[in-house]
Design a protein around this motif. Structure first.
Motif, PDB file in Angstrom:
ATOM      1  N   UNK A 131       0.757  -1.181  -0.006  1.00 50.45           N
ATOM      2  CA  UNK A 131      -0.065  -0.204  -0.051  1.00 50.45           C
ATOM      3  C   UNK A 131       0.717   1.441  -0.065  1.00 50.45           C
ATOM      4  N   UNK A 132       0.680   1.947  -1.083  1.00 43.91           N
ATOM      5  CA  UNK A 132       1.728   3.065  -1.130  1.00 43.91           C
ATOM      6  C   UNK A 132       1.028   4.397  -2.016  1.00 43.91           C
ATOM      7  N   UNK A 133       1.277   5.498  -1.590  1.00 42.39           N
ATOM      8  CA  UNK A 133       2.165   6.054  -0.398  1.00 42.39           C
ATOM      9  C   UNK A 133       0.956   5.886   0.867  1.00 42.39           C
ATOM     10  N   UNK A 136      -0.123   9.357   3.010  1.00 37.94           N
ATOM     11  CA  UNK A 136      -0.915  10.261   2.125  1.00 37.94           C
ATOM     12  C   UNK A 136      -2.159   9.879   1.781  1.00 37.94           C
ATOM     13  N   UNK A 137      -2.375   8.560   1.381  1.00 35.77           N
ATOM     14  CA  UNK A 137      -3.538   7.965   0.746  1.00 35.77           C
ATOM     15  C   UNK A 137      -4.620   7.869   2.104  1.00 35.77           C
ATOM     16  N   UNK A 138      -4.229   7.905   3.413  1.00 34.80           N
ATOM     17  CA  UNK A 138      -5.255   8.065   4.490  1.00 34.80           C
ATOM     18  C   UNK A 138      -4.970   7.053   5.680  1.00 34.80           C
ATOM     19  N   UNK A 139      -3.457   6.572   5.729  1.00 37.06           N
ATOM     20  CA  UNK A 139      -3.282   5.928   6.559  1.00 37.06           C
ATOM     21  C   UNK A 139      -3.953   4.427   6.913  1.00 37.06           C
ATOM     22  N   UNK A 141      -6.751   4.021   8.195  1.00 40.23           N
ATOM     23  CA  UNK A 141      -8.132   4.025   7.493  1.00 40.23           C
ATOM     24  C   UNK A 141      -8.570   3.414   6.153  1.00 40.23           C
ATOM     25  N   UNK A 142      -7.600   3.915   5.398  1.00 37.64           N
ATOM     26  CA  UNK A 142      -7.459   3.624   3.894  1.00 37.64           C
ATOM     27  C   UNK A 142      -7.302   2.249   3.891  1.00 37.64           C
ATOM     28  N   UNK A 143      -6.317   1.780   4.632  1.00 33.67           N
ATOM     29  CA  UNK A 143      -5.744   0.353   4.673  1.00 33.67           C
ATOM     30  C   UNK A 143      -6.947  -0.595   5.076  1.00 33.67           C
ATOM     31  N   UNK A 144      -7.713   0.020   6.043  1.00 32.05           N
ATOM     32  CA  UNK A 144      -8.956  -0.955   6.530  1.00 32.05           C
ATOM     33  C   UNK A 144      -9.813  -0.952   5.287  1.00 32.05           C
ATOM     34  N   UNK A 145     -10.123   0.217   4.658  1.00 34.30           N
ATOM     35  CA  UNK A 145     -11.254   0.132   3.751  1.00 34.30           C
ATOM     36  C   UNK A 145     -10.834  -0.648   2.601  1.00 34.30           C
ATOM     37  N   UNK A 146      -9.422  -0.907   2.372  1.00 35.14           N
ATOM     38  CA  UNK A 146      -9.090  -1.637   1.290  1.00 35.14           C
ATOM     39  C   UNK A 146      -9.218  -3.213   1.513  1.00 35.14           C
ATOM     40  N   UNK A 147      -8.893  -3.335   2.825  1.00 34.78           N
ATOM     41  CA  UNK A 147      -8.755  -4.809   3.391  1.00 34.78           C
ATOM     42  C   UNK A 147     -10.051  -5.380   3.401  1.00 34.78           C
ATOM     43  N   UNK A 148     -10.900  -4.551   3.894  1.00 36.43           N
ATOM     44  CA  UNK A 148     -12.432  -5.392   4.097  1.00 36.43           C
ATOM     45  C   UNK A 148     -13.013  -6.020   2.999  1.00 36.43           C
ATOM     46  N   UNK A 149     -12.949  -5.827   1.604  1.00 33.29           N
ATOM     47  CA  UNK A 149     -13.396  -6.355   0.574  1.00 33.29           C
ATOM     48  C   UNK A 149     -12.743  -7.697  -0.111  1.00 33.29           C
ATOM     49  N   UNK A 150     -11.343  -7.634   0.526  1.00 29.96           N
ATOM     50  CA  UNK A 150     -10.257  -8.478  -0.153  1.00 29.96           C
ATOM     51  C   UNK A 150      -9.777  -9.324   1.157  1.00 29.96           C
ATOM     52  N   UNK A 159       5.531   4.478   3.108  1.00 27.63           N
ATOM     53  CA  UNK A 159       5.227   5.598   2.583  1.00 27.63           C
ATOM     54  C   UNK A 159       4.864   6.651   3.775  1.00 27.63           C
ATOM     55  N   UNK A 160       5.365   7.377   4.270  1.00 27.95           N
ATOM     56  CA  UNK A 160       5.299   8.325   5.060  1.00 27.95           C
ATOM     57  C   UNK A 160       5.148   7.872   6.856  1.00 27.95           C
ATOM     58  N   UNK A 161       5.249   6.392   6.710  1.00 28.42           N
ATOM     59  CA  UNK A 161       5.351   5.755   8.199  1.00 28.42           C
ATOM     60  C   UNK A 161       6.441   6.032   9.074  1.00 28.42           C
ATOM     61  N   UNK A 162       6.350   6.535  10.414  1.00 26.76           N
ATOM     62  CA  UNK A 162       7.521   6.435  11.170  1.00 26.76           C
ATOM     63  C   UNK A 162       7.332   5.584  12.372  1.00 26.76           C
TER      64      UNK A 162
END
Length: 210
Positions: A131-133, A136-139, A141-150, A159-162
């Motif tokens: 998942x990149x970046x 900036x994509x939404x951290x 929250x974006x990860x969960x949104x994409x993971x739910x249907x898959x 990307x941008x993770x510290x």
């Protein structure tokens, strides 16, 4: 080769140091510092002219599973594997890179930023994606949104993770590993501060333990 193969190759490592190394002379001491900090793998980005030499030198140290990142073309994939890269990571989803990885017999994690790209990756037989970046994509929250249907897909957010954001990502069930560059920044490499690289790596590895 699929993400399942990548999961096996990383042998449980949940931190992937993402490295941009301009000077190949720093590769060997960098590899030793990362390994001393507990890292099991590293991703060398193909953003510098001497990336192949860096991969070769780090792989020769023997303490890390070394992969190549920012792989944009089949030709780069071939050069990376010839230099000793054992896995490939790309910022996007490119069919030629996927085909090259299959032909070379190495796992590949293509980058995705949308559900459409993720669907293409799944159709291509990929079950681990970058998942990149990520931030900036939404951290997360974006990860969960994409993971739910898959539910069968694993993610390597980068990307941008510290260091502060790391534990939160690692708590996500869909996350295989997290990529980050804060452990070995260009400034630390330029100053030759390998002890600080070791310390930051050890701190990240400790945070990754459940």
């Amino acid at each position: 080769m699929t993400g399942t193969d990548l999961a096996g190759l990383l042998t449980g490592a949940r931190i992937v140091p993402v490295l941009t190394v301009p000077d190949p002379r720093t590769a060997a001491p960098l590899a030793r510092a990362l390994a001393a900090g507990g890292a099991r793998c590293a991703e060398v980005t193909f953003r510098t002219p001497d990336a192949e030499q860096v991969v070769k030198a780090m792989a020769a140290e023997g303490g890390l599973v070394v992969g190549a990142g920012t792989v944009l073309t089949a030709e780069q994939a071939e050069r990376a594997v010839a230099a000793g890269a054992r896995f490939l990571v790309s910022p996007g989803l490119d069919d030629e890179v996927l085909d090259a990885a299959r032909a070379l017999g190495v796992p590949v994690a293509p980058g995705v930023a949308t559900a459409t790209e993720l669907m293409r990756a799944v159709r291509a037989g990929i079950d681990t994606v970058k998942l990149f970046p990520a931030e900036p994509l939404g951290g997360r929250a974006m990860l969960r949104a994409l993971a739910a249907p898959f539910p069968g897909v694993r993610f390597m957010p980068t990307g941008g993770i510290d260091a502060a954001a790391l534990p939160g990502y690692l708590r996500e069930p869909s996350v295989l590993a997290v990529g980050g560059s804060w452990m070995a920044t260009p400034a630390l490499l330029a100053s030759g501060d390998y002890e600080e690289i070791r310390r930051l790596t050890a701190e990240a590895v400790e945070r990754s333990v459940p």
